[in-house]
Each structure stands twice: as structure tokens, then as C-alpha cells.
Design a protein around this motif. Structure first.
Motif, PDB file in Angstrom:
ATOM      1  N   THR A  33       0.829  -1.201   0.000  1.00  0.00           N
ATOM      2  CA  THR A  33       0.000   0.000   0.000  1.00  0.00           C
ATOM      3  C   THR A  33       0.869   1.259   0.000  1.00  0.00           C
ATOM      4  O   THR A  33       0.605   2.203  -0.747  1.00  0.00           O
ATOM      5  N   LEU A  34       1.927   1.240   0.804  1.00  0.00           N
ATOM      6  CA  LEU A  34       2.801   2.420   0.870  1.00  0.00           C
ATOM      7  C   LEU A  34       3.662   2.589  -0.388  1.00  0.00           C
ATOM      8  O   LEU A  34       4.179   3.671  -0.625  1.00  0.00           O
ATOM      9  N   THR A  35       3.784   1.549  -1.203  1.00  0.00           N
ATOM     10  CA  THR A  35       4.488   1.731  -2.479  1.00  0.00           C
ATOM     11  C   THR A  35       3.583   2.479  -3.457  1.00  0.00           C
ATOM     12  O   THR A  35       4.078   3.196  -4.316  1.00  0.00           O
TER      13      THR A  35
ATOM     14  N   GLY B  88      -8.028  -3.212   4.578  1.00  0.00           N
ATOM     15  CA  GLY B  88      -9.210  -3.921   5.062  1.00  0.00           C
ATOM     16  C   GLY B  88      -9.005  -4.614   6.398  1.00  0.00           C
ATOM     17  O   GLY B  88      -9.663  -5.609   6.699  1.00  0.00           O
ATOM     18  N   TYR B  89      -8.096  -4.091   7.213  1.00  0.00           N
ATOM     19  CA  TYR B  89      -7.834  -4.640   8.542  1.00  0.00           C
ATOM     20  C   TYR B  89      -8.441  -3.716   9.590  1.00  0.00           C
ATOM     21  O   TYR B  89      -8.680  -2.544   9.338  1.00  0.00           O
ATOM     22  N   THR B  90      -8.601  -4.240  10.789  1.00  0.00           N
ATOM     23  CA  THR B  90      -9.057  -3.409  11.890  1.00  0.00           C
ATOM     24  C   THR B  90      -7.937  -2.443  12.284  1.00  0.00           C
ATOM     25  O   THR B  90      -6.759  -2.696  11.989  1.00  0.00           O
ATOM     26  N   HIS B  91      -8.301  -1.389  12.962  1.00  0.00           N
ATOM     27  CA  HIS B  91      -7.314  -0.418  13.427  1.00  0.00           C
ATOM     28  C   HIS B  91      -6.270  -1.084  14.340  1.00  0.00           C
ATOM     29  O   HIS B  91      -5.061  -0.896  14.131  1.00  0.00           O
ATOM     30  N   PRO B  92      -6.684  -1.900  15.337  1.00  0.00           N
ATOM     31  CA  PRO B  92      -5.683  -2.549  16.201  1.00  0.00           C
ATOM     32  C   PRO B  92      -4.735  -3.485  15.431  1.00  0.00           C
ATOM     33  O   PRO B  92      -3.540  -3.516  15.716  1.00  0.00           O
ATOM     34  N   SER B  93      -5.262  -4.241  14.464  1.00  0.00           N
ATOM     35  CA  SER B  93      -4.398  -5.123  13.671  1.00  0.00           C
ATOM     36  C   SER B  93      -3.401  -4.315  12.861  1.00  0.00           C
ATOM     37  O   SER B  93      -2.233  -4.693  12.734  1.00  0.00           O
ATOM     38  N   THR B  94      -3.860  -3.197  12.326  1.00  0.00           N
ATOM     39  CA  THR B  94      -2.987  -2.325  11.538  1.00  0.00           C
ATOM     40  C   THR B  94      -1.897  -1.739  12.423  1.00  0.00           C
ATOM     41  O   THR B  94      -0.717  -1.738  12.044  1.00  0.00           O
ATOM     42  N   ILE B  95      -2.265  -1.278  13.598  1.00  0.00           N
ATOM     43  CA  ILE B  95      -1.286  -0.711  14.547  1.00  0.00           C
ATOM     44  C   ILE B  95      -0.217  -1.756  14.873  1.00  0.00           C
ATOM     45  O   ILE B  95       0.979  -1.452  14.910  1.00  0.00           O
ATOM     46  N   SER B  96      -0.640  -2.980  15.094  1.00  0.00           N
ATOM     47  CA  SER B  96       0.298  -4.062  15.413  1.00  0.00           C
ATOM     48  C   SER B  96       1.310  -4.263  14.279  1.00  0.00           C
ATOM     49  O   SER B  96       2.521  -4.383  14.519  1.00  0.00           O
ATOM     50  N   LEU B  97       0.817  -4.305  13.048  1.00  0.00           N
ATOM     51  CA  LEU B  97       1.719  -4.441  11.898  1.00  0.00           C
ATOM     52  C   LEU B  97       2.657  -3.250  11.782  1.00  0.00           C
ATOM     53  O   LEU B  97       3.860  -3.412  11.516  1.00  0.00           O
ATOM     54  N   LEU B  98       2.131  -2.056  11.981  1.00  0.00           N
ATOM     55  CA  LEU B  98       2.948  -0.851  11.881  1.00  0.00           C
ATOM     56  C   LEU B  98       4.067  -0.852  12.920  1.00  0.00           C
ATOM     57  O   LEU B  98       5.196  -0.457  12.626  1.00  0.00           O
ATOM     58  N   LYS B  99       3.765  -1.316  14.128  1.00  0.00           N
ATOM     59  CA  LYS B  99       4.794  -1.394  15.176  1.00  0.00           C
ATOM     60  C   LYS B  99       5.923  -2.331  14.754  1.00  0.00           C
ATOM     61  O   LYS B  99       7.100  -2.022  14.943  1.00  0.00           O
ATOM     62  N   GLU B 100       5.564  -3.489  14.175  1.00  0.00           N
ATOM     63  CA  GLU B 100       6.587  -4.431  13.705  1.00  0.00           C
ATOM     64  C   GLU B 100       7.441  -3.814  12.611  1.00  0.00           C
ATOM     65  O   GLU B 100       8.667  -3.941  12.621  1.00  0.00           O
ATOM     66  N   LEU B 101       6.790  -3.171  11.667  1.00  0.00           N
ATOM     67  CA  LEU B 101       7.503  -2.569  10.541  1.00  0.00           C
ATOM     68  C   LEU B 101       8.391  -1.417  10.990  1.00  0.00           C
ATOM     69  O   LEU B 101       9.489  -1.225  10.449  1.00  0.00           O
TER      70      LEU B 101
ATOM     71  N   ILE C 176      -4.504   3.621   6.068  1.00  0.00           N
ATOM     72  CA  ILE C 176      -3.861   2.327   5.799  1.00  0.00           C
ATOM     73  C   ILE C 176      -4.817   1.198   6.174  1.00  0.00           C
ATOM     74  O   ILE C 176      -5.006   0.256   5.405  1.00  0.00           O
ATOM     75  N   ALA C 177      -5.434   1.292   7.344  1.00  0.00           N
ATOM     76  CA  ALA C 177      -6.382   0.259   7.788  1.00  0.00           C
ATOM     77  C   ALA C 177      -7.504   0.089   6.770  1.00  0.00           C
ATOM     78  O   ALA C 177      -7.886  -1.037   6.429  1.00  0.00           O
ATOM     79  N   GLU C 178      -8.016   1.208   6.248  1.00  0.00           N
ATOM     80  CA  GLU C 178      -9.087   1.144   5.252  1.00  0.00           C
ATOM     81  C   GLU C 178      -8.589   0.518   3.949  1.00  0.00           C
ATOM     82  O   GLU C 178      -9.290  -0.303   3.341  1.00  0.00           O
ATOM     83  N   GLU C 179      -7.404   0.892   3.516  1.00  0.00           N
ATOM     84  CA  GLU C 179      -6.859   0.367   2.254  1.00  0.00           C
ATOM     85  C   GLU C 179      -6.619  -1.139   2.315  1.00  0.00           C
ATOM     86  O   GLU C 179      -6.844  -1.842   1.339  1.00  0.00           O
TER      87      GLU C 179
END
Length: 163
Positions: A48-50, A65-78, A60-63
Motif C-alpha cells: 500500500t505504501l508503495t 481492510g484490517y481493523t485499526h488494532p491489527s494495523t497498529i500491530s503491523l505498523l509497530k513491527e515494521l 492504511i487500515a481502510e486500504e
């Protein structure tokens, strides 16, 4: 055939999860074989960021299709892997804007040929008389008009309150 396979439609969610886990596991092996340290679960955010280089967390969560908490978790890892960075929005300081770092952009360039290979492999695997991608799209479209919960309650004769 195991019991889950024999359960048919009752185990659809389980079988889709099993298929997803297998594709992620084997996808990780493909990246590793190409010398790339990348977890397939990171793909939706990185991809998505590319295409949209600066986005807020909600966007990002909307793009993807993940929940906000799931997106936050991925963002923290990245962010921990230094593949993305965040900065405050100058217009709305409560909003965090996310973008790829130089390391993230370099990784994307390494992955582009791998993505082409993965796309070709998945196209070959799903090119069946009952094309999986077409079926997924059809099911998603049906779920946009009526949720699974609503259909299940209707089929069981339960009243479905509309909100």
C-alpha cells in the motif's frame, strides 16, 4: 480426508485460514530463498505504501481492510524493523503519517521481481475451473449486501434487527 475437510461448508473459515497460513508460510520460504528477510504478513502495508507513499494509520487500515488494532500491530513491527517511519501531520497533530524509510524502499525494489514470480505462481495455482480469486470476489460482493451473520440468522429463522 480429515474431519475438517469432511465438515464441508461448516469448516469454510477454518479451511480458508489453513490455506492462508500455508500460503504465508510458503511465501516466507520464497522470500528467504531469494535472500530477502520479509514476513508475508507485512505485505499489505508495504505494498500500500508503495502505491500511496504517505498515509495516516486510519487510511492504511481502510486500504488493507484490517481493523485499526491489527494495523497498529503491523505498523509497530515494521517500525521496529525500520521499514517505515511515522511523523505527525502538520495540519492535525493527533494524526500520524506513515511512509516507507529508505531501507523500506530498497526492500521493495528487491522484492519487485519476487512479487512477479509469486503472482505467476498464484495465478497458476488458482487457474482452475472454479477460479479462486473470482470466487472470493463474488463472496465479498455478496457480503457487502448482506452480512454472514444476517444470512445465518435468516437461515435459522432468527429475527435480524437492522441498524
Amino acid at each position: 480426508m480429515n474431519l475438517i475437510d469432511a465438515a464441508g461448508m461448516l469448516a469454510l473459515g477454518t479451511r480458508l485460514q489453513r490455506l492462508s497460513e500455508r500460503l504465508r508460510k510458503e511465501g516466507a520460504q520464497v522470500y528467504k530463498a531469494c535472500g530477502i528477510d520479509f514476513e508475508p504478513k507485512w505485505f499489505p502495508v508495504i505494498y500500500t505504501l508503495t502505491l500511496k507513499p504517505v498515509l495516516g494509520v486510519v487510511e492504511i487500515a481502510e486500504e488493507i481492510g484490517y481493523t485499526h488494532p491489527s494495523t497498529i500491530s503491523l505498523l509497530k513491527e515494521l517500525e521496529k524493523m525500520k521499514l517505515i517511519r511515522s511523523k505527525k501531520d502538520k495540519v492535525d497533530e493527533r494524526k500520524r503519517l506513515i511512509q516507507l524509510t529508505a531501507k523500506g524502499r530498497q526492500l521493495v525494489e528487491q522484492m519487485r521481481p519476487v512479487w512477479d514470480g509469486i503472482t505467476a505462481a498464484l495465478t497458476a495455482i488458482t487457474d482452475t475451473p472454479h477460479n479462486l480469486m473470482a470466487a472470493i470476489r463474488e463472496v465479498e460482493e455478496k457480503l457487502e449486501t448482506q452480512s454472514f451473520e444476517e444470512v445465518a440468522k435468516e437461515k435459522m429463522g432468527l429475527t435480524v434487527p437492522r441498524t
